[in-house]
Every structure is written in structure tokens, then in C-alpha cells.
Motif scaffolding. Structure first.
Motif, mmCIF file in Angstrom:
data_model
loop_
_atom_site.group_PDB
_atom_site.id
_atom_site.type_symbol
_atom_site.label_atom_id
_atom_site.label_comp_id
_atom_site.label_asym_id
_atom_site.label_seq_id
_atom_site.Cartn_x
_atom_site.Cartn_y
_atom_site.Cartn_z
ATOM 1 N N ASP A 1 50.431 -33.005 -40.322
ATOM 2 C CA ASP A 1 51.769 -32.963 -40.187
ATOM 3 C C ASP A 1 52.168 -33.200 -38.820
ATOM 4 O O ASP A 1 53.380 -34.078 -38.693
ATOM 5 N N ALA A 2 51.472 -32.754 -37.697
ATOM 6 C CA ALA A 2 51.982 -33.260 -36.409
ATOM 7 C C ALA A 2 51.892 -34.749 -36.314
ATOM 8 O O ALA A 2 52.748 -35.394 -35.507
ATOM 9 N N ALA A 3 50.929 -35.127 -36.777
ATOM 10 C CA ALA A 3 50.822 -36.587 -36.470
ATOM 11 C C ALA A 3 51.899 -37.412 -37.207
ATOM 12 O O ALA A 3 52.515 -38.426 -36.606
ATOM 13 N N ILE A 4 52.396 -37.236 -38.132
ATOM 14 C CA ILE A 4 53.702 -37.450 -39.100
ATOM 15 C C ILE A 4 54.740 -37.303 -38.316
ATOM 16 O O ILE A 4 55.642 -38.432 -38.087
ATOM 17 N N GLN A 5 55.032 -36.231 -37.789
ATOM 18 C CA GLN A 5 56.061 -35.894 -36.965
ATOM 19 C C GLN A 5 56.162 -36.987 -35.879
ATOM 20 O O GLN A 5 57.281 -37.517 -35.408
ATOM 21 N N MET B 1 54.873 -39.682 -35.432
ATOM 22 C CA MET B 1 55.357 -40.889 -35.981
ATOM 23 C C MET B 1 56.680 -41.249 -36.247
ATOM 24 O O MET B 1 57.314 -42.366 -35.887
ATOM 25 N N LEU B 2 57.460 -40.127 -36.609
ATOM 26 C CA LEU B 2 58.788 -40.503 -37.072
ATOM 27 C C LEU B 2 59.423 -40.369 -35.790
ATOM 28 O O LEU B 2 60.522 -41.056 -35.617
ATOM 29 N N VAL B 3 59.295 -39.661 -34.728
ATOM 30 C CA VAL B 3 59.972 -39.330 -33.601
ATOM 31 C C VAL B 3 59.735 -40.804 -32.771
ATOM 32 O O VAL B 3 60.830 -41.442 -32.111
ATOM 33 N N GLU B 4 58.730 -41.402 -32.900
ATOM 34 C CA GLU B 4 58.422 -42.858 -32.258
ATOM 35 C C GLU B 4 58.941 -44.039 -33.031
ATOM 36 O O GLU B 4 58.787 -45.134 -32.740
ATOM 37 N N SER B 5 59.741 -43.616 -34.091
ATOM 38 C CA SER B 5 60.362 -44.499 -35.265
ATOM 39 C C SER B 5 59.400 -45.618 -35.595
ATOM 40 O O SER B 5 59.712 -46.628 -35.803
ATOM 41 N N THR C 1 55.721 -45.820 -44.583
ATOM 42 C CA THR C 1 56.085 -46.323 -45.785
ATOM 43 C C THR C 1 54.769 -47.043 -46.116
ATOM 44 O O THR C 1 54.459 -46.951 -47.378
ATOM 45 N N ASP C 2 54.001 -47.872 -45.299
ATOM 46 C CA ASP C 2 52.993 -48.801 -45.725
ATOM 47 C C ASP C 2 51.803 -47.844 -46.271
ATOM 48 O O ASP C 2 51.275 -48.364 -47.020
ATOM 49 N N ILE C 3 51.718 -46.735 -45.359
ATOM 50 C CA ILE C 3 50.621 -45.662 -45.436
ATOM 51 C C ILE C 3 51.158 -45.137 -47.218
ATOM 52 O O ILE C 3 49.931 -45.102 -47.922
ATOM 53 N N LEU C 4 52.213 -44.771 -47.421
ATOM 54 C CA LEU C 4 52.739 -44.206 -48.610
ATOM 55 C C LEU C 4 52.436 -45.245 -49.856
ATOM 56 O O LEU C 4 51.916 -44.766 -50.909
ATOM 57 N N VAL C 5 52.690 -46.436 -49.625
ATOM 58 C CA VAL C 5 52.507 -47.354 -50.900
ATOM 59 C C VAL C 5 51.182 -47.695 -50.947
ATOM 60 O O VAL C 5 50.769 -47.736 -52.220
ATOM 61 N N ALA C 6 50.249 -47.639 -49.924
ATOM 62 C CA ALA C 6 48.812 -47.762 -49.889
ATOM 63 C C ALA C 6 48.252 -46.660 -50.798
ATOM 64 O O ALA C 6 47.470 -47.009 -51.797
ATOM 65 N N ALA C 7 48.591 -45.227 -50.637
ATOM 66 C CA ALA C 7 48.286 -44.276 -51.080
ATOM 67 C C ALA C 7 48.735 -44.252 -52.668
ATOM 68 O O ALA C 7 47.781 -43.960 -53.670
ATOM 69 N N LEU C 8 49.977 -44.740 -52.971
ATOM 70 C CA LEU C 8 50.427 -44.580 -54.247
ATOM 71 C C LEU C 8 49.769 -45.741 -55.239
ATOM 72 O O LEU C 8 49.384 -45.603 -56.419
ATOM 73 N N THR C 9 49.393 -46.877 -54.663
ATOM 74 C CA THR C 9 48.735 -48.187 -55.188
ATOM 75 C C THR C 9 47.408 -47.436 -55.494
ATOM 76 O O THR C 9 46.724 -47.764 -56.544
#
Length: 52
Positions: free
Chosen positions: A13-17, A19-23, A29-37
Motif C-alpha cells: 500500500d505504501a509503495a502504491i501511495q 507512486m500516486l504521489v509521484e504521478s 495502470t500498466d501493472i493492473l492491465v498486466a495482472a488482469l491479462t
């Protein structure tokens, strides 16, 4: 029992936060798409007689 799974998810969770702070939303999105694929491929490989 240890809290290793909880600690792992807190770090994740901290890593995701961070990444969001760093825009870096595009990277997330790429990670999520790969996981869904990957999930889709796993579901396609399931036995056709399995009902969920």
C-alpha cells in the motif's frame, strides 16, 4: 502467528501511495492491465466443466 502478510500488504500500500504521489499513474495502470491479462489467461485455461 506472525504478521508477515499484514506487513507485506502495508508495504505494498505504501509503495502504491508513493507512486500516486509521484504521478506514476500510468505505471500503475500498466501493472493492473498486466495482472488482469494474467488472470484472464488463467481463467481461459480452466477446465470447461468447472462451474463457479
Amino acid at each position: 502467528m506472525t504478521n508477515e502478510p499484514d506487513h507485506f500488504f502495508e508495504q505494498q500500500d505504501a509503495a502504491i501511495q508513493a507512486m500516486l504521489v509521484e504521478s506514476k499513474g500510468d505505471e500503475l495502470t500498466d501493472i493492473l492491465v498486466a495482472a488482469l491479462t494474467d488472470a484472464l489467461h488463467l481463467l481461459r485455461d480452466e477446465s470447461p466443466d468447472t462451474l463457479h
